[in-house]
Design a protein around this motif. Structure first.
Motif, PDB file in Angstrom:
ATOM      1  N   LYS A   1      16.173   0.303   1.607  1.00  0.00           N
ATOM      2  CA  LYS A   1      14.783   0.083   2.026  1.00  0.00           C
ATOM      3  C   LYS A   1      13.949   1.349   1.861  1.00  0.00           C
ATOM      4  O   LYS A   1      14.475   2.442   1.698  1.00  0.00           O
ATOM      5  CB  LYS A   1      14.742  -0.415   3.468  1.00  0.00           C
ATOM      6  CG  LYS A   1      15.443   0.457   4.483  1.00  0.00           C
ATOM      7  CD  LYS A   1      15.501  -0.254   5.827  1.00  0.00           C
ATOM      8  CE  LYS A   1      16.516   0.418   6.737  1.00  0.00           C
ATOM      9  NZ  LYS A   1      16.745  -0.356   7.937  1.00  0.00           N
ATOM     10  N   MET A   2      12.652   1.174   1.940  1.00  0.00           N
ATOM     11  CA  MET A   2      11.727   2.288   1.764  1.00  0.00           C
ATOM     12  C   MET A   2      11.732   3.217   2.977  1.00  0.00           C
ATOM     13  O   MET A   2      11.782   4.425   2.835  1.00  0.00           O
ATOM     14  CB  MET A   2      10.314   1.771   1.509  1.00  0.00           C
ATOM     15  CG  MET A   2       9.315   2.850   1.204  1.00  0.00           C
ATOM     16  SD  MET A   2       7.747   2.165   0.634  1.00  0.00           S
ATOM     17  CE  MET A   2       7.243   3.456  -0.485  1.00  0.00           C
ATOM     18  N   ASP A   3      11.667   2.619   4.154  1.00  0.00           N
ATOM     19  CA  ASP A   3      11.627   3.407   5.382  1.00  0.00           C
ATOM     20  C   ASP A   3      12.113   2.553   6.540  1.00  0.00           C
ATOM     21  O   ASP A   3      12.603   1.450   6.325  1.00  0.00           O
ATOM     22  CB  ASP A   3      10.221   3.978   5.630  1.00  0.00           C
ATOM     23  CG  ASP A   3       9.141   2.902   5.719  1.00  0.00           C
ATOM     24  OD1 ASP A   3       9.382   1.844   6.339  1.00  0.00           O
ATOM     25  OD2 ASP A   3       8.039   3.123   5.187  1.00  0.00           O
ATOM     26  N   ASP A   4      11.960   3.062   7.745  1.00  0.00           N
ATOM     27  CA  ASP A   4      12.542   2.379   8.906  1.00  0.00           C
ATOM     28  C   ASP A   4      11.562   1.530   9.720  1.00  0.00           C
ATOM     29  O   ASP A   4      11.899   1.095  10.810  1.00  0.00           O
ATOM     30  CB  ASP A   4      13.239   3.393   9.819  1.00  0.00           C
ATOM     31  CG  ASP A   4      12.275   4.358  10.484  1.00  0.00           C
ATOM     32  OD1 ASP A   4      11.065   4.360  10.147  1.00  0.00           O
ATOM     33  OD2 ASP A   4      12.724   5.138  11.337  1.00  0.00           O
TER      34      ASP A   4
ATOM     35  N   ASP B   1       0.826  -1.213   0.000  1.00  0.00           N
ATOM     36  CA  ASP B   1       0.000   0.000   0.000  1.00  0.00           C
ATOM     37  C   ASP B   1       0.858   1.260   0.000  1.00  0.00           C
ATOM     38  O   ASP B   1       0.523   2.256  -0.646  1.00  0.00           O
ATOM     39  CB  ASP B   1      -0.956   0.013   1.194  1.00  0.00           C
ATOM     40  CG  ASP B   1      -2.050  -1.046   1.075  1.00  0.00           C
ATOM     41  OD1 ASP B   1      -2.326  -1.508  -0.056  1.00  0.00           O
ATOM     42  OD2 ASP B   1      -2.619  -1.417   2.118  1.00  0.00           O
ATOM     43  N   ARG B   2       1.987   1.215   0.687  1.00  0.00           N
ATOM     44  CA  ARG B   2       2.906   2.365   0.695  1.00  0.00           C
ATOM     45  C   ARG B   2       3.546   2.563  -0.675  1.00  0.00           C
ATOM     46  O   ARG B   2       3.767   3.698  -1.105  1.00  0.00           O
ATOM     47  CB  ARG B   2       3.986   2.188   1.761  1.00  0.00           C
ATOM     48  CG  ARG B   2       3.467   2.479   3.167  1.00  0.00           C
ATOM     49  CD  ARG B   2       4.561   2.298   4.195  1.00  0.00           C
ATOM     50  NE  ARG B   2       4.413   0.968   4.784  1.00  0.00           N
ATOM     51  CZ  ARG B   2       5.163   0.487   5.761  1.00  0.00           C
ATOM     52  NH1 ARG B   2       6.144   1.203   6.260  1.00  0.00           N
ATOM     53  NH2 ARG B   2       4.942  -0.701   6.256  1.00  0.00           N
TER      54      ARG B   2
ATOM     55  N   VAL C   1       6.657   5.132  11.311  1.00  0.00           N
ATOM     56  CA  VAL C   1       7.855   5.427  10.512  1.00  0.00           C
ATOM     57  C   VAL C   1       8.448   6.767  10.949  1.00  0.00           C
ATOM     58  O   VAL C   1       7.740   7.759  11.076  1.00  0.00           O
ATOM     59  CB  VAL C   1       7.506   5.454   9.004  1.00  0.00           C
ATOM     60  CG1 VAL C   1       8.657   6.012   8.191  1.00  0.00           C
ATOM     61  CG2 VAL C   1       7.135   4.062   8.531  1.00  0.00           C
ATOM     62  N   LYS C   2       9.760   6.751  11.175  1.00  0.00           N
ATOM     63  CA  LYS C   2      10.480   7.983  11.527  1.00  0.00           C
ATOM     64  C   LYS C   2      11.376   8.457  10.389  1.00  0.00           C
ATOM     65  O   LYS C   2      11.597   9.644  10.219  1.00  0.00           O
ATOM     66  CB  LYS C   2      11.297   7.759  12.793  1.00  0.00           C
ATOM     67  CG  LYS C   2      10.444   7.555  14.040  1.00  0.00           C
ATOM     68  CD  LYS C   2      11.311   7.387  15.276  1.00  0.00           C
ATOM     69  CE  LYS C   2      10.481   7.229  16.530  1.00  0.00           C
ATOM     70  NZ  LYS C   2       9.725   6.003  16.617  1.00  0.00           N
ATOM     71  N   GLU C   3      11.928   7.512   9.624  1.00  0.00           N
ATOM     72  CA  GLU C   3      12.808   7.838   8.491  1.00  0.00           C
ATOM     73  C   GLU C   3      12.224   7.276   7.203  1.00  0.00           C
ATOM     74  O   GLU C   3      12.067   6.064   7.079  1.00  0.00           O
ATOM     75  CB  GLU C   3      14.208   7.255   8.709  1.00  0.00           C
ATOM     76  CG  GLU C   3      15.022   7.952   9.764  1.00  0.00           C
ATOM     77  CD  GLU C   3      15.533   9.314   9.312  1.00  0.00           C
ATOM     78  OE1 GLU C   3      15.735   9.531   8.094  1.00  0.00           O
ATOM     79  OE2 GLU C   3      15.727  10.165  10.186  1.00  0.00           O
ATOM     80  N   GLU C   4      11.932   8.141   6.254  1.00  0.00           N
ATOM     81  CA  GLU C   4      11.406   7.740   4.955  1.00  0.00           C
ATOM     82  C   GLU C   4      12.529   7.844   3.920  1.00  0.00           C
ATOM     83  O   GLU C   4      12.600   8.803   3.162  1.00  0.00           O
ATOM     84  CB  GLU C   4      10.219   8.597   4.568  1.00  0.00           C
ATOM     85  CG  GLU C   4       9.035   8.405   5.483  1.00  0.00           C
ATOM     86  CD  GLU C   4       7.821   9.164   5.018  1.00  0.00           C
ATOM     87  OE1 GLU C   4       6.883   8.509   4.527  1.00  0.00           O
ATOM     88  OE2 GLU C   4       7.821  10.404   5.136  1.00  0.00           O
TER      89      GLU C   4
END
Length: 180
Positions: free
Chosen positions: A136-139, A54-55, A147-150
């Motif tokens: 990776k996409m995010d953290d 979905d992201r 999610v903190k890091e995108e």
């Protein structure tokens, strides 16, 4: 078996005539009209990929108007992972409403050329088709709201602003690519 992971500023490994779930075959050159190209190695069965689908759809929806094209490639062995067959890819793309090409790399040559090791694993190429981000996409694969890091968005936003990517590489998490 996996090849050597691409290093920053490497040219895109060309791929040719990979069948897509939309009944079109694609080559990397088919996307030359886009300023940025994001390749993600993906599959059907991996819970990490499923958590990100979905992201990924939302990402393509948001960035399409900014001349960014995301392309998913499934290179997994289907003998031991039949859920990753082309037939199942077509069903998955339709069920989820993928808004990006989802391609089958039956011979695993694309995954090998990129040095891909995991699903999902992202590679961002600039207008000269030089690698500017991989990883990776995010953290937080489990909880999108936490999610903190995108990493992927940050990389694209920097490139769109004409800036350097602050974190050009991250370690991909997920399932390993299933080699024949």
């Amino acid at each position: 078996m996996p090849g050597t992971l691409l290093t920053m500023n490497s040219p895109i490994p060309e791929f040719h005539n990979l069948p897509g779930t939309d009944n079109t075959s694609y080559s990397s050159s088919d996307f030359r009209d886009k300023k940025f190209l994001v390749i993600v190695f993906s599959c059907n069965h991996c819970p990490y990929v499923q958590a990100y689908e979905d992201r990924i759809i939302a990402f393509q929806k948001e960035y399409a108007a900014k001349s960014v094209q995301l392309v998913a490639i499934n290179s997994n062995d289907i003998k031991n992972y039949p859920d990753d067959s082309f037939e199942h890819m077509v069903k998955r793309a339709k069920t989820k409403g993928f808004n990006f090409p989802y391609l089958r790399d039956e011979q695993q040559t694309a995954a090998e050329a990129f040095g891909a090791t995991h699903t999902p694993q992202f590679f961002v190429f600039d207008e000269e088709r030089k690698l500017r981000y991989s990883g990776k996409m995010d953290d937080n694969w489990k909880e999108p709201q936490s999610v903190k890091e995108e990493y992927l968005r940050n990389a694209l936003n920097a490139l769109l602003a004409g800036k350097e990517v602050q974190t050009p590489e991250t370690f991909s998490i997920g399932c390993t690519i299933k080699w024949r």
